[in-house]
Design an enzyme around this catalytic site. Structure first.
Site, PDB file in Angstrom:
ATOM      1  N   ASN A   9      58.076   1.882  47.017  1.00 24.92           N
ATOM      2  CA  ASN A   9      57.712   2.253  48.362  1.00 24.92           C
ATOM      3  C   ASN A   9      58.280   1.219  49.150  1.00 24.92           C
ATOM      4  O   ASN A   9      57.580   0.158  49.530  1.00 24.92           O
ATOM      5  CB  ASN A   9      56.062   2.185  48.518  1.00 24.92           C
ATOM      6  CG  ASN A   9      55.356   2.399  49.890  1.00 24.92           C
ATOM      7  OD1 ASN A   9      56.107   2.737  50.786  1.00 24.92           O
ATOM      8  ND2 ASN A   9      54.056   2.201  50.176  1.00 24.92           N
ATOM      9  N   LYS A  11      58.156   1.123  52.562  1.00 24.35           N
ATOM     10  CA  LYS A  11      57.506   0.959  53.659  1.00 24.35           C
ATOM     11  C   LYS A  11      58.351   0.796  55.129  1.00 24.35           C
ATOM     12  O   LYS A  11      59.159   1.469  54.832  1.00 24.35           O
ATOM     13  CB  LYS A  11      56.596  -0.151  53.565  1.00 24.35           C
ATOM     14  CG  LYS A  11      55.446  -0.456  52.247  1.00 24.35           C
ATOM     15  CD  LYS A  11      54.681  -1.352  52.326  1.00 24.35           C
ATOM     16  CE  LYS A  11      53.816  -1.237  50.958  1.00 24.35           C
ATOM     17  NZ  LYS A  11      52.688  -2.291  50.770  1.00 24.35           N
ATOM     18  N   HIS A  98      48.147   6.392  51.240  1.00 23.63           N
ATOM     19  CA  HIS A  98      48.145   4.954  51.150  1.00 23.63           C
ATOM     20  C   HIS A  98      47.169   4.041  52.042  1.00 23.63           C
ATOM     21  O   HIS A  98      46.951   4.508  53.073  1.00 23.63           O
ATOM     22  CB  HIS A  98      49.835   4.194  51.481  1.00 23.63           C
ATOM     23  CG  HIS A  98      49.888   3.015  51.212  1.00 23.63           C
ATOM     24  ND1 HIS A  98      49.413   2.033  51.690  1.00 23.63           N
ATOM     25  CD2 HIS A  98      50.798   2.472  50.024  1.00 23.63           C
ATOM     26  CE1 HIS A  98      49.868   0.526  51.194  1.00 23.63           C
ATOM     27  NE2 HIS A  98      50.711   1.180  49.964  1.00 23.63           N
ATOM     28  N   GLU A 100      47.381   1.530  53.899  1.00 29.65           N
ATOM     29  CA  GLU A 100      47.838   1.141  55.167  1.00 29.65           C
ATOM     30  C   GLU A 100      47.782   2.223  56.139  1.00 29.65           C
ATOM     31  O   GLU A 100      47.601   2.054  57.375  1.00 29.65           O
ATOM     32  CB  GLU A 100      49.416   0.475  55.069  1.00 29.65           C
ATOM     33  CG  GLU A 100      49.360  -0.753  54.276  1.00 29.65           C
ATOM     34  CD  GLU A 100      50.588  -1.151  53.618  1.00 29.65           C
ATOM     35  OE1 GLU A 100      51.599  -0.323  53.662  1.00 29.65           O
ATOM     36  OE2 GLU A 100      50.551  -2.130  52.759  1.00 29.65           O
ATOM     37  N   GLU A 170      45.670   1.347  43.791  1.00 26.77           N
ATOM     38  CA  GLU A 170      46.305   0.161  44.535  1.00 26.77           C
ATOM     39  C   GLU A 170      44.994  -0.559  45.167  1.00 26.77           C
ATOM     40  O   GLU A 170      44.499  -0.092  46.365  1.00 26.77           O
ATOM     41  CB  GLU A 170      47.106   0.578  45.860  1.00 26.77           C
ATOM     42  CG  GLU A 170      48.405   1.382  45.243  1.00 26.77           C
ATOM     43  CD  GLU A 170      49.478   1.034  46.104  1.00 26.77           C
ATOM     44  OE1 GLU A 170      50.555   0.623  45.711  1.00 26.77           O
ATOM     45  OE2 GLU A 170      49.157   1.447  47.343  1.00 26.77           O
ATOM     46  N   GLY A 176      50.643  -6.727  48.357  1.00 25.97           N
ATOM     47  CA  GLY A 176      51.421  -7.921  49.356  1.00 25.97           C
ATOM     48  C   GLY A 176      50.681  -9.341  49.480  1.00 25.97           C
ATOM     49  O   GLY A 176      51.291 -10.155  50.308  1.00 25.97           O
ATOM     50  N   SER A 216      51.158  -6.095  44.132  1.00 24.85           N
ATOM     51  CA  SER A 216      51.766  -7.204  43.504  1.00 24.85           C
ATOM     52  C   SER A 216      52.366  -7.128  42.299  1.00 24.85           C
ATOM     53  O   SER A 216      52.271  -8.007  41.570  1.00 24.85           O
ATOM     54  CB  SER A 216      51.131  -8.292  43.853  1.00 24.85           C
ATOM     55  OG  SER A 216      50.620  -8.818  45.102  1.00 24.85           O
TER      56      SER A 216
HETATM   57  P1  13P Z   1      53.200  -4.776  46.964  1.00 24.24           P
HETATM   58  O1  13P Z   1      53.907  -4.474  45.723  1.00 24.24           O
HETATM   59  O2  13P Z   1      54.191  -5.400  47.832  1.00 24.24           O
HETATM   60  O3  13P Z   1      51.849  -5.528  46.654  1.00 24.24           O
HETATM   61  O4  13P Z   1      52.684  -3.308  47.647  1.00 24.24           O
HETATM   62  C1  13P Z   1      52.072  -2.532  46.911  1.00 24.24           C
HETATM   63  C2  13P Z   1      51.973  -1.235  47.591  1.00 24.24           C
HETATM   64  O5  13P Z   1      51.321  -1.147  48.752  1.00 24.24           O
HETATM   65  C3  13P Z   1      52.883  -0.104  47.121  1.00 24.24           C
HETATM   66  O6  13P Z   1      52.331   1.213  47.720  1.00 24.24           O
END
Ligand code: 13P
Length: 253
Positions: A9, A11, A98, A100, A170, A176, A216
């Protein structure tokens, strides 16, 4: 056996040129090095979809995903991109729900149910994201919370429709942050999700649904996570922006 999937992803990262360079590196490495049959998905910004699809279409096992789609089919919705438009680029997947987007765009369970319908109607495979905050984890209600997200956005589907889904667990506290869920914490939640689906649709369906872990995930922890019986792959954020790290995760199965 369930399909193994490692999805990146990206982003809000990469200009068109940067994205094409990254996709090209990944495609070369996958062609040269990946022999374990794992399906690789690149979740790019909308602007990359058609070009990355064209660039990678000859590489076996690489697929393209959008990171969202509209609840609407078409019309006066400035800035929106429909599931039909995503499908027209050759993308086969779309990430839906997601954390976010739930947080910054107030996406409700009900809206996500509509997006799931839009994706399925256009023959896209939804990667449906679920996961709890640290506060919910610490209160001990995380399994109920995540199962409720699944009930609200997915349990209107028929068994036949449900079979086309991929689920990504997740935990928000692991995204992150560098703080990954332990393999046992992730396995416990994946098992709870699978049992929840089995309760509604039976074991035969529940056993076919790939459930990915995200948060992560890195080359150093992917192998232990992917060794768990109910973890069928990963949804990778930060590490998907580095071709070497991403492909090493793909090779962790
Ligand atoms: P990270 O791997 O940066 O923690 O992000 C995970 C994520 O949100 C994938 O959609």
């Amino acid at each position: 056996m369930r399909k193994h999937i490692v999805a990146g992803n990206w982003k809000l990262n990469n200009t068109l040129d940067q994205g094409l360079a990254l996709a090209s590196e990944i495609a070369n490495m996958v062609a040269d090095e990946v022999t374990n049959g794992t399906e690789v998905v690149l979740g790019t910004p909308y602007i990359h979809l058609a070009a990355v699809q064209k660039l990678t279409q000859k590489t076996a096992n690489i697929h393209i995903a959008a990171q969202d789609c509209s609840t609407h089919e078409s019309g006066a919705y400035t800035g929106e991109v429909s599931a039909a438009m995503v499908a027209s680029t050759g993308a086969g997947y779309v990430i839906i729900g997601h954390s976010e987007r739930r947080e910054y765009h107030n996406e409700s369970d009900e809206m996500l149910a509509t997006k799931i319908n839009m994706a399925l109607k256009n023959s896209l495979t939804p990667i449906f994201c679920c996961g709890e905050s640290l506060q919910i984890r610490e209160s001990g209600t995380h399994e109920n919370y995540v199962c409720q997200q699944i009930t609200e956005s997915l349990f209107h589907l028929s068994a036949n429709e449900f079979k086309n889904l991929v689920i990504a667990y997740e935990p928000i506290w692991a995204i992150g942050t560098g703080k990954t869920a332990s393999a046992q914490q992730a396995q416990d939640m994946h098992k709870a999700i699978r049992n929840h689906i089995a309760g509604k649709l039976g074991n035969a369906i529940a056993d076919t649904i790939p459930i990915l872990y995200g948060g992560s995930c890195k080359p150093t922890n992917a192998q232990e996570l992917f060794a768990q019986p109910d973890i069928d792959g990963g949804l990778i954020g930060g590490a998907s922006l580095k071709s070497r790290d991403f492909v090493d995760i793909v090779k962790s199965f």
